[in-house]
Design a protein around this motif. Sequence first.
Motif, PDB file in Angstrom:
ATOM      1  N   ASP A 121       0.840  -1.192   0.000  1.00 57.66           N
ATOM      2  CA  ASP A 121       0.000   0.000   0.000  1.00 57.66           C
ATOM      3  C   ASP A 121       0.879   1.247   0.000  1.00 57.66           C
ATOM      4  OD1 ASP A 121       0.898   0.439   2.595  1.00 57.66           O
ATOM      5  OD2 ASP A 121      -0.985  -0.139   3.550  1.00 57.66           O
ATOM      6  N   GLY A 122       0.288   2.420   0.106  1.00 61.12           N
ATOM      7  CA  GLY A 122       1.012   3.684   0.047  1.00 61.12           C
ATOM      8  C   GLY A 122       2.018   3.888   1.165  1.00 61.12           C
ATOM      9  N   THR A 123       1.873   3.160   2.265  1.00 59.01           N
ATOM     10  CA  THR A 123       2.817   3.306   3.382  1.00 59.01           C
ATOM     11  C   THR A 123       3.895   2.235   3.369  1.00 59.01           C
ATOM     12  OG1 THR A 123       1.507   1.934   4.882  1.00 59.01           O
ATOM     13  CG2 THR A 123       0.995   4.296   4.827  1.00 59.01           C
ATOM     14  N   GLY A 124       3.869   1.374   2.353  1.00 61.30           N
ATOM     15  CA  GLY A 124       4.883   0.338   2.253  1.00 61.30           C
ATOM     16  C   GLY A 124       4.505  -0.983   2.903  1.00 61.30           C
ATOM     17  N   ARG A 125       3.324  -1.045   3.510  1.00 63.80           N
ATOM     18  CA  ARG A 125       2.896  -2.317   4.111  1.00 63.80           C
ATOM     19  C   ARG A 125       2.482  -3.287   3.005  1.00 63.80           C
ATOM     20  NH1 ARG A 125      -1.348   0.300   8.152  1.00 63.80           N
ATOM     21  NH2 ARG A 125      -1.824   1.151   6.122  1.00 63.80           N
TER      22      ARG A 125
END
Length: 103
Positions: free
Chosen positions: A4-8
């Motif tokens: 996702d956008g946060t790198g998760r």
Amino acid sequence: SAADGTGRAWDTAGEIPVDGAILSFADAPDLVGQLAAHPNTARCVARRLFRFAFGHFEARGDRAMVSALEATSVATGGDVRALLEEVVAAEEFGTVRIDAEQE
């Protein structure tokens, strides 16, 4: 693997109930592939095509035709062309039903 956008990292695996069993899948392509190969999907394709072609839900008098379409669909892996050929070859396809008894 996607994130996702946060790198998760995305967890795309899951399980769904299908025909009294649990279908496990790793990701969307795996789920689609398993559903496409499932006999219930082939039977559903046949029923939907019947409803579209004849303009009504299955009635008592339609059981034999729907069963035959389902069998063809399962045997051919949901081959829509084979189903269409069977529908248009049916004597019932050329007749109009005014008051089909619904179940």
